[in-house]
Scaffold this motif. Structure first.
Motif, PDB file in Angstrom:
ATOM      1  N   SER A   1       0.842  -1.140  -0.058  1.00  0.00           N
ATOM      2  CA  SER A   1      -0.049  -0.354   0.050  1.00  0.00           C
ATOM      3  C   SER A   1       0.688   1.354  -0.024  1.00  0.00           C
ATOM      4  CB  SER A   1      -0.760   0.098   1.183  1.00  0.00           C
ATOM      5  OG  SER A   1      -1.587   1.127   1.294  1.00  0.00           O
ATOM      6  N   ILE A   2       2.005   1.289   0.779  1.00  0.00           N
ATOM      7  CA  ILE A   2       2.734   2.490   0.945  1.00  0.00           C
ATOM      8  C   ILE A   2       3.370   2.581  -0.638  1.00  0.00           C
ATOM      9  CG2 ILE A   2       4.761   3.353   1.867  1.00  0.00           C
ATOM     10  CD1 ILE A   2       4.277   1.596   4.289  1.00  0.00           C
ATOM     11  N   LEU A   3       3.915   1.601  -1.255  1.00  0.00           N
ATOM     12  CA  LEU A   3       4.572   1.747  -2.471  1.00  0.00           C
ATOM     13  C   LEU A   3       3.519   2.207  -3.571  1.00  0.00           C
ATOM     14  CD1 LEU A   3       7.033  -1.347  -2.647  1.00  0.00           C
ATOM     15  CD2 LEU A   3       7.330   1.351  -2.124  1.00  0.00           C
ATOM     16  N   VAL A   4       2.284   1.989  -3.534  1.00  0.00           N
ATOM     17  CA  VAL A   4       1.135   2.518  -4.333  1.00  0.00           C
ATOM     18  C   VAL A   4       1.070   3.850  -4.190  1.00  0.00           C
ATOM     19  CG1 VAL A   4      -1.224   2.478  -4.820  1.00  0.00           C
ATOM     20  CG2 VAL A   4      -0.327   0.464  -4.605  1.00  0.00           C
ATOM     21  N   GLY A   5       1.032   4.510  -2.866  1.00  0.00           N
ATOM     22  CA  GLY A   5       1.171   5.722  -2.463  1.00  0.00           C
ATOM     23  C   GLY A   5       2.370   6.648  -3.071  1.00  0.00           C
ATOM     24  N   VAL A   6       3.392   5.797  -3.051  1.00  0.00           N
ATOM     25  CA  VAL A   6       4.600   6.558  -3.828  1.00  0.00           C
ATOM     26  C   VAL A   6       4.635   6.923  -5.040  1.00  0.00           C
ATOM     27  CG1 VAL A   6       7.165   6.002  -4.303  1.00  0.00           C
ATOM     28  CG2 VAL A   6       6.170   5.723  -1.834  1.00  0.00           C
ATOM     29  N   ARG A   7       3.847   5.598  -5.952  1.00  0.00           N
ATOM     30  CA  ARG A   7       3.805   6.003  -7.271  1.00  0.00           C
ATOM     31  C   ARG A   7       2.875   7.078  -7.754  1.00  0.00           C
ATOM     32  NH1 ARG A   7       2.905   0.555 -10.589  1.00  0.00           N
ATOM     33  NH2 ARG A   7       2.834   2.135 -12.293  1.00  0.00           N
TER      34      ARG A   7
ATOM     35  N   LEU B   1       8.304  12.356 -20.071  1.00  0.00           N
ATOM     36  CA  LEU B   1       9.357  11.575 -20.074  1.00  0.00           C
ATOM     37  C   LEU B   1      10.028  11.306 -18.750  1.00  0.00           C
ATOM     38  CD1 LEU B   1      11.503  12.404 -23.315  1.00  0.00           C
ATOM     39  CD2 LEU B   1      10.170  10.222 -22.982  1.00  0.00           C
ATOM     40  N   LEU B   2       9.943  12.586 -17.983  1.00  0.00           N
ATOM     41  CA  LEU B   2      10.673  12.520 -16.475  1.00  0.00           C
ATOM     42  C   LEU B   2       9.602  11.786 -15.706  1.00  0.00           C
ATOM     43  CD1 LEU B   2      12.093  15.899 -16.280  1.00  0.00           C
ATOM     44  CD2 LEU B   2      13.274  13.910 -16.176  1.00  0.00           C
ATOM     45  N   GLY B   3       8.226  12.192 -15.820  1.00  0.00           N
ATOM     46  CA  GLY B   3       7.284  11.273 -15.154  1.00  0.00           C
ATOM     47  C   GLY B   3       7.233   9.997 -15.267  1.00  0.00           C
ATOM     48  N   LYS B   4       7.386   9.364 -16.674  1.00  0.00           N
ATOM     49  CA  LYS B   4       7.445   7.959 -16.836  1.00  0.00           C
ATOM     50  C   LYS B   4       8.624   7.400 -16.337  1.00  0.00           C
ATOM     51  CE  LYS B   4       6.712   4.082 -18.910  1.00  0.00           C
ATOM     52  NZ  LYS B   4       5.515   3.491 -18.499  1.00  0.00           N
ATOM     53  N   LEU B   5       9.756   7.925 -16.369  1.00  0.00           N
ATOM     54  CA  LEU B   5      11.075   7.653 -15.790  1.00  0.00           C
ATOM     55  C   LEU B   5      10.692   7.368 -14.225  1.00  0.00           C
ATOM     56  CD1 LEU B   5      14.214   7.005 -16.218  1.00  0.00           C
ATOM     57  CD2 LEU B   5      14.707   9.302 -15.581  1.00  0.00           C
ATOM     58  N   SER B   6      10.160   8.393 -13.552  1.00  0.00           N
ATOM     59  CA  SER B   6       9.865   8.155 -12.174  1.00  0.00           C
ATOM     60  C   SER B   6       9.147   7.123 -11.701  1.00  0.00           C
ATOM     61  CB  SER B   6       9.278   9.373 -11.568  1.00  0.00           C
ATOM     62  OG  SER B   6      10.017  10.710 -11.811  1.00  0.00           O
TER      63      SER B   6
ATOM     64  N   VAL C   1       8.868   4.385 -13.703  1.00  0.00           N
ATOM     65  CA  VAL C   1       9.570   3.017 -13.723  1.00  0.00           C
ATOM     66  C   VAL C   1      10.469   2.923 -12.549  1.00  0.00           C
ATOM     67  CG1 VAL C   1      11.681   2.205 -15.377  1.00  0.00           C
ATOM     68  CG2 VAL C   1       9.649   3.143 -16.576  1.00  0.00           C
ATOM     69  N   MET C   2      11.201   3.675 -12.212  1.00  0.00           N
ATOM     70  CA  MET C   2      11.868   3.511 -10.830  1.00  0.00           C
ATOM     71  C   MET C   2      11.012   3.141  -9.807  1.00  0.00           C
ATOM     72  SD  MET C   2      14.250   7.236 -11.240  1.00  0.00           S
ATOM     73  CE  MET C   2      15.161   6.815  -9.590  1.00  0.00           C
ATOM     74  N   ALA C   3      10.121   3.311  -9.607  1.00  0.00           N
ATOM     75  CA  ALA C   3       8.926   3.053  -8.589  1.00  0.00           C
ATOM     76  C   ALA C   3       8.548   1.578  -8.969  1.00  0.00           C
ATOM     77  CB  ALA C   3       7.497   4.147  -8.713  1.00  0.00           C
ATOM     78  N   LYS C   4       8.354   1.318 -10.096  1.00  0.00           N
ATOM     79  CA  LYS C   4       8.002  -0.043 -10.233  1.00  0.00           C
ATOM     80  C   LYS C   4       9.221  -0.918  -9.918  1.00  0.00           C
ATOM     81  CE  LYS C   4       4.573   0.252 -14.231  1.00  0.00           C
ATOM     82  NZ  LYS C   4       4.553  -0.162 -15.550  1.00  0.00           N
ATOM     83  N   LEU C   5      10.415  -0.515 -10.333  1.00  0.00           N
ATOM     84  CA  LEU C   5      11.853  -1.253  -9.946  1.00  0.00           C
ATOM     85  C   LEU C   5      11.741  -1.308  -8.509  1.00  0.00           C
ATOM     86  CD1 LEU C   5      14.205   0.218 -12.512  1.00  0.00           C
ATOM     87  CD2 LEU C   5      13.108  -2.127 -12.647  1.00  0.00           C
TER      88      LEU C   5
END
Length: 252
Positions: free
Chosen positions: A174-180, A227-232, A234-238
């Motif tokens: 749940s916390i990581l969903v909030g981060v994304r 692009l910066l939003g997408k990169l962010s 992707v990093m959250a998914k990783l």
């Protein structure tokens, strides 16, 4: 496996080709939407002058610092209110009232408080990222399966050990969903803040280009935010894959 990697790129590539062809044969006027090659040329020119790197770095730094401040405070309060009923009774109602105020509506008063300096933009980004992380952290803590807590008591886990080995891992999805979610709000907030109150950054680049009718640079600025939003994301998914290896939904 290769098909899965190629599939997400099919629609963007088709749209890009369609965009270029439509501009080349005159269906889409350059006054309405410059073609991709013109935007690429503008990007190269700005890259050579050093302005593009400077503005991208400035915006990235603002987003990162604002996210850390707002997300850190939201995470801390979410933990405290999720664990302590006294803290929840004292703070949660006030936080929920503030949450219902659109943070971008505060922009005029923030400019009056801080001017157009870094403080105004950091304040808005921090405020925007605070609530998603707070809510998801709070919800994650409160949604921990009580049977897990009972099992932990059987194994004599108490205090910090109980929190670290049971409560926090159970709340982490749940916390990581909030981060994304918060990362998306970070860039949306920064777009508004930089286009209204800034003297540097991608938003300032776009507004300055608008004054000189440089539509290709304006579109370039929008694409940079995307692009910066997408990169962010992707990093959250990783990060999710790394920290949730044990979770059934992240196992092959």
């Amino acid at each position: 496996m290769k098909t899965k990697k190629i599939l997400p790129w099919i629609i963007p590539i088709v749209l890009l080709i369609t965009w270029q062809v439509s501009s080349s044969i005159g269906i889409l006027s350059n006054r309405v939407l410059p073609n991709p090659m013109d935007i690429f040329t503008a990007a190269v020119d700005l890259l050579k002058s050093g302005q593009l790197v400077s503005d991208v770095w400035t915006s990235t730094k603002r987003a990162f610092v604002g996210f850390l401040i707002g997300g850190g405070i939201g995470f801390a309060l979410g933990l405290v209110n999720g664990i302590s009923k006294i803290s929840e009774s004292l703070l949660d109602s006030s936080i929920q009232m503030i949450r219902n105020i659109p943070h971008l509506a505060l922009l005029p008063i923030v400019i009056l408080w801080f001017g157009i300096g870094e403080e105004a933009k950091l304040f808005l980004v921090a405020l925007g990222t605070f609530f998603p992380i707070y809510l998801n952290t709070y919800h994650g803590i409160r949604s921990v399966d009580p049977s897990l807590i009972e099992m932990a008591y059987v194994y004599e886990l108490k205090g910090f050990s109980l929190f670290w080995h049971v409560i926090f891992p159970a709340a982490l999805p749940s916390i990581l969903v909030g981060v994304r979610f918060a990362l998306g709000i970070t860039w949306v907030t920064l777009i508004v803040a930089e286009t209204i109150a800034a003297d540097s950054g991608i938003g300032y680049l776009a507004m300055n280009a608008r004054e000189f009718m440089q539509l290709d640079v304006v579109i370039l600025s929008i694409l940079l935010y995307a692009l910066l939003g997408k990169l962010s994301d992707v990093m959250a998914k990783l990060a999710e894959k790394q920290f949730l290896k044990w979770h059934p939904s992240h196992q092959k």
